[in-house]
Design an enzyme around this catalytic site. Structure first.
Site, PDB file in Angstrom:
ATOM      1  N   CYS A 387       0.840  -1.192   0.000  1.00 23.17           N
ATOM      2  CA  CYS A 387       0.000   0.000   0.000  1.00 23.17           C
ATOM      3  C   CYS A 387       0.876   1.243   0.000  1.00 23.17           C
ATOM      4  O   CYS A 387       1.042   1.916   1.029  1.00 23.17           O
ATOM      5  CB  CYS A 387      -0.919  -0.009   1.203  1.00 23.17           C
ATOM      6  SG  CYS A 387      -2.166  -1.257   0.990  1.00 23.17           S
ATOM      7  N   GLU A 388       1.461   1.494  -1.148  1.00 20.49           N
ATOM      8  CA  GLU A 388       2.409   2.594  -1.288  1.00 20.49           C
ATOM      9  C   GLU A 388       2.507   2.848  -2.785  1.00 20.49           C
ATOM     10  O   GLU A 388       2.895   1.941  -3.539  1.00 20.49           O
ATOM     11  CB  GLU A 388       3.757   2.120  -0.721  1.00 20.49           C
ATOM     12  CG  GLU A 388       4.852   3.099  -0.740  1.00 20.49           C
ATOM     13  CD  GLU A 388       5.048   3.780   0.625  1.00 20.49           C
ATOM     14  OE1 GLU A 388       4.475   3.339   1.629  1.00 20.49           O
ATOM     15  OE2 GLU A 388       5.776   4.773   0.638  1.00 20.49           O
TER      16      GLU A 388
END
Ligand code: LLP
Length: 466
Positions: A387-388
């Site tokens: 999640c980046e």
């Protein structure tokens, strides 16, 4: 499985011709081949079979390439340095019992920078007298462990000396003194590499400032528990230039001359590591042979000019010993086409198993395991699953059309991938296998989700919430 070494049809997105004497100049492991179906194998093992047996993401390490790089350093040192020499594996590049055992068996030494790397080295069978302990902030425990088992301690700052002086009475009593020391100083040499991996310039956290060198050397004269046997400097990593290494020889020979004039029995000159490797086709690093020749000739000449007896020459390669031996196999999952903008292919790993792209904007080369030579008709961005938004392994690379279930192979991931990996998003670490002549040995088990909870503690008073 039949392995064909015949030339394959063009276009080929990666090289199959390679230089066995200089693995760091190749994009792929030495044993990379295409099988009868045109699918990729390494070490005689089909990557698809390895993925099926061990899961993905999977680190694959090619034993022949690893032994080839060790041999390249060993033979070049023997050929070009007139004195004794030893290559020391910088284990921060990839630390494991298996790699330790392999490099120990090849006659190399090992550089550790923490109790963890030191323990791995000792348990992997590296003789203590071939190990050096580095670190700009070693703990008392790390120093005690190293000094207690006969490892050479690289003193980096005054704090190391204070802590060792506190440990000295115990070391003397147990017969572990004098402790063998190597002194690291900042050579003040600039090189062109990423700012985060440059260490030789003066504004560096590593080593004594050169202005302090004489003071430390004089201080050590009064430390009977210590025996200064070496000097060390390291200028940086992923370096393609040879000149900085030549310059380093002169700086180190001056330091050697000073140390010996003060009575220190300095026999070792450790010039660090830093030789770069090829990650993408346009990278053009020098060969291991020419790097070693340059360093060896420069050190020998600098010592001769100053009338110094030749020291033993040590060097500390990390990346160039292990990077090219490693590939990572991922499975492609989702695909997102943003018309007119970009196509994202997401794989089942990412920045947790290879943090180099997000950290240093490093570039890599990738192919599809089952059709590595298929025409690359698409430009895609390979994203990880974290999640980046920055979790991108390869940006705008050419690949044949790929869909979920395809296996993507990223080359040159043997250094600073596993060792810099993380559990970001609580993603377990991949397994690693060592491949050789059709056999695969598991050398790192795949972490399991339960492993990630091993050190969590849920306090009693939070348990009954709700
Ligand atoms: N010796 C010392 C004292 C070092 O600090 C290093 C690397 C080496 C030897 C080995 O250097 P090599 O031959 O691998 O260039 N994480 C970064 C690289 C950091 C290098 C740190 N020190 C990366 O992924 O590019």
């Amino acid at each position: 499985m039949v392995i064909s070494r015949e030339p394959v049809a063009a276009p080929r997105p990666f090289e199959l011709e390679r230089d066995p004497l200089s693995p760091n100049r190749n994009l792929t492991p030495l044993t990379t081949a295409l099988d009868a179906e045109g699918a990729l194998s390494v070490g005689g093992c089909a990557l698809r079979d390895l993925a099926r047996n061990y899961g993905t993401p999977l680190y694959v390490l090619d034993e022949a390439t690893l032994r080839g790089t060790c041999r390249a350093y060993r033979e070049a040192l023997a050929a070009h340095y007139p004195g004794e020499a030893l290559a020391i594996y910088a284990s921060k590049a990839n630390s494991s019992l298996a790699l330790t055992a392999l490099v120990a068996g090849e006659g190399l030494g090992l550089d550790a920078v923490s109790a963890g790397e030191l323990l791995t080295a000792l348990q992997g069978g590296m003789p203590a007298e071939r190990i050096v302990l580095h670190g700009n902030n070693k703990s008392r425990e790390e120093l005690a462990l190293a000094a207690g088992c006969g490892v050479t301690v690289v003193i980096d700052n005054w704090r190391d000396l204070e802590l060792l002086a506190e440990l000295a009475p115990g070391l003397v009593e147990s017969g572990r003194a004098p402790v063998r020391l190597m002194l690291r100083f900042t050579p003040g040499i600039e090189c062109h590499t990423h700012e985060y991996i440059r260490t030789g310039h003066l504004d560096s956290k590593f080593g004594f400032d050169p202005d302090q060198l004489e003071a430390v050397l004089r201080h050590l004269v009064g430390c009977p528990w210590a025996r200064l046997t070496g000097l060390h400097a390291h200028i940086g990593s992923q370096i393609f230039e040879l000149q900085p290494h030549r310059d380093l020889a002169g700086v180190m020979a001056d330091a050697l001359s000073l140390a010996r004039s003060l009575g220190h029995p300095v026999s070792d000159l450790n010039v660090g590591g830093g030789l770069g490797i090829r990650y993408i086709a346009s990278d053009d690093p020098p060969s291991i042979e020419s790097w070693v020749r340059t360093v060896a000739e420069a050190v020998a000449a600098a010592c001769q000019e100053r009338g110094l007896d030749l020291p033993r020459l040590l060097c500390e390669p990390g990346r160039s010993l292990v990077a090219t031996a490693g590939v990572t196999v991922y499975e492609v999952g989702s695909r997102k086409d943003i018309p007119g903008l970009r196509t994202y292919l997401s794989v089942d790993g990412g920045m947790s198993d290879n943090p180099r792209p997000i950290t240093y904007q490093s570039q890599y080369t990738a192919v599809l395991a089952d059709r590595p030579t298929a025409e690359a008709t698409e430009t895609v961005t390979v994203a990880g699953k974290h999640c980046e938004s920055g979790d991108v392994l390869l940006k705008d690379v050419a690949l044949p059309p790929a869909t979920s279930g395809d296996l993507l192979v990223v080359f040159a991931t043997g250094a600073y991938n596993a060792s810099m990996g993380s559990n970001y998003n609580r993603i377990p670490r991949p397994a690693a296998v060592l491949v050789h002549e059709g056999l695969a040995d598991l050398v790192q088990r795949r972490e399991q989700p339960e492993d990630l909870l091993r050190y969590d503690v849920l306090p009693e008073r939070l348990r009954s919430v709700g």
